[in-house]
Design a protein around this motif. Structure first.
Motif, PDB file in Angstrom:
ATOM      1  N   GLY A  70      28.093 -16.048  47.740  1.00 52.71           N
ATOM      2  CA  GLY A  70      29.154 -15.398  46.751  1.00 52.71           C
ATOM      3  C   GLY A  70      29.860 -16.432  46.448  1.00 52.71           C
ATOM      4  N   GLY A  71      30.733 -16.535  45.425  1.00 54.22           N
ATOM      5  CA  GLY A  71      31.619 -17.405  44.828  1.00 54.22           C
ATOM      6  C   GLY A  71      32.787 -16.777  44.569  1.00 54.22           C
ATOM      7  N   VAL A  72      33.850 -17.562  44.659  1.00 56.56           N
ATOM      8  CA  VAL A  72      35.260 -17.207  44.042  1.00 56.56           C
ATOM      9  C   VAL A  72      35.916 -18.311  43.479  1.00 56.56           C
ATOM     10  N   PHE A  73      36.509 -18.152  42.111  1.00 68.25           N
ATOM     11  CA  PHE A  73      37.421 -19.249  41.710  1.00 68.25           C
ATOM     12  C   PHE A  73      38.782 -18.415  41.457  1.00 68.25           C
ATOM     13  N   SER A  74      39.678 -19.052  41.916  1.00 65.37           N
ATOM     14  CA  SER A  74      40.931 -18.875  41.928  1.00 65.37           C
ATOM     15  C   SER A  74      42.069 -19.839  41.996  1.00 65.37           C
ATOM     16  N   ARG A  75      43.009 -19.737  41.468  1.00 67.70           N
ATOM     17  CA  ARG A  75      44.025 -20.696  41.768  1.00 67.70           C
ATOM     18  C   ARG A  75      45.006 -20.333  42.775  1.00 67.70           C
ATOM     19  N   SER A  76      44.992 -19.032  43.220  1.00 65.18           N
ATOM     20  CA  SER A  76      45.668 -18.599  44.375  1.00 65.18           C
ATOM     21  C   SER A  76      45.256 -18.721  45.822  1.00 65.18           C
ATOM     22  N   PRO A  77      45.909 -19.439  46.506  1.00 64.27           N
ATOM     23  CA  PRO A  77      45.432 -19.785  48.017  1.00 64.27           C
ATOM     24  C   PRO A  77      45.442 -18.546  48.759  1.00 64.27           C
ATOM     25  N   GLY A 119      26.068 -15.285  53.158  1.00 64.30           N
ATOM     26  CA  GLY A 119      25.662 -16.401  53.840  1.00 64.30           C
ATOM     27  C   GLY A 119      26.332 -17.592  53.593  1.00 64.30           C
ATOM     28  N   ASN A 120      26.688 -17.809  52.380  1.00 64.44           N
ATOM     29  CA  ASN A 120      27.350 -19.102  51.823  1.00 64.44           C
ATOM     30  C   ASN A 120      28.287 -18.626  50.897  1.00 64.44           C
ATOM     31  N   LEU A 121      29.710 -18.852  51.341  1.00 66.25           N
ATOM     32  CA  LEU A 121      30.838 -18.711  50.439  1.00 66.25           C
ATOM     33  C   LEU A 121      31.239 -19.883  49.720  1.00 66.25           C
ATOM     34  N   TYR A 122      31.404 -19.995  48.491  1.00 72.51           N
ATOM     35  CA  TYR A 122      31.685 -21.320  47.687  1.00 72.51           C
ATOM     36  C   TYR A 122      33.096 -20.727  46.938  1.00 72.51           C
ATOM     37  N   LEU A 123      34.206 -21.767  47.452  1.00 73.46           N
ATOM     38  CA  LEU A 123      35.433 -21.296  46.737  1.00 73.46           C
ATOM     39  C   LEU A 123      35.811 -22.575  45.769  1.00 73.46           C
ATOM     40  N   ASN A 124      35.907 -22.199  44.732  1.00 72.63           N
ATOM     41  CA  ASN A 124      36.447 -23.079  43.229  1.00 72.63           C
ATOM     42  C   ASN A 124      35.451 -24.001  43.287  1.00 72.63           C
ATOM     43  N   ARG A 125      34.149 -23.837  43.307  1.00 74.26           N
ATOM     44  CA  ARG A 125      33.021 -24.712  42.984  1.00 74.26           C
ATOM     45  C   ARG A 125      31.724 -24.052  42.700  1.00 74.26           C
ATOM     46  N   ASN A 126      31.024 -24.923  42.074  1.00 74.59           N
ATOM     47  CA  ASN A 126      29.549 -24.387  41.807  1.00 74.59           C
ATOM     48  C   ASN A 126      28.847 -23.616  42.903  1.00 74.59           C
ATOM     49  N   CYS A 127      28.610 -22.267  42.474  1.00 79.90           N
ATOM     50  CA  CYS A 127      27.748 -21.797  43.702  1.00 79.90           C
ATOM     51  C   CYS A 127      26.320 -21.741  43.659  1.00 79.90           C
ATOM     52  N   VAL A 128      25.775 -22.861  43.207  1.00 77.75           N
ATOM     53  CA  VAL A 128      24.482 -22.984  43.310  1.00 77.75           C
ATOM     54  C   VAL A 128      24.033 -24.150  44.048  1.00 77.75           C
ATOM     55  N   GLY A 129      23.042 -23.981  45.036  1.00 71.67           N
ATOM     56  CA  GLY A 129      22.413 -25.362  45.734  1.00 71.67           C
ATOM     57  C   GLY A 129      23.320 -25.750  46.900  1.00 71.67           C
TER      58      GLY A 129
END
Length: 101
Positions: free
Chosen positions: A22-29, A42-52
């Protein structure tokens, strides 16, 4: 699909049968905090590329229909390649002689 708010977006994402990445892009903490707690993937990516996932840094694997929980490259990964066995012996049985070979 346009969610009415961030919570609905997380709810929709969690309503699927899959949970690999999963990936989330947000300016809000606050959104990052909510995603960390509620977005169960399984893998959560915050404010970054969500592949690899990075080898030897980010073990890779998911849950639900996307895996069994143990992540490739993680500390429990090698357990997938063994057949666990348990052998139990009653050493208090009558006639036990540990000196006989």
């Amino acid at each position: 699909m346009k969610a009415k708010d961030f919570n609905q977006a997380i709810e929709w994402a969690m309503s699927t049968r899959f949970a690999l990445t999963g990936g989330v892009f947000s300016r809000s903490p606050a959104h990052s905090s909510i995603a960390s707690k509620k977005f169960k993937v399984g893998n959560l990516y915050l404010n970054r590329n969500c592949v690899g996932a990075l080898v030897e840094r980010q073990p890779f694997g998911g849950s639900k229909m996307s895996g069994v929980g143990t992540k490739a490259g993680g500390p429990d990964y090698l357990l997938h390649f063994i057949d666990p066995r348990t052998i139990t012996e009653n050493t208090m049985r009558r006639g036990f002689t540990p000196d006989i070979k």
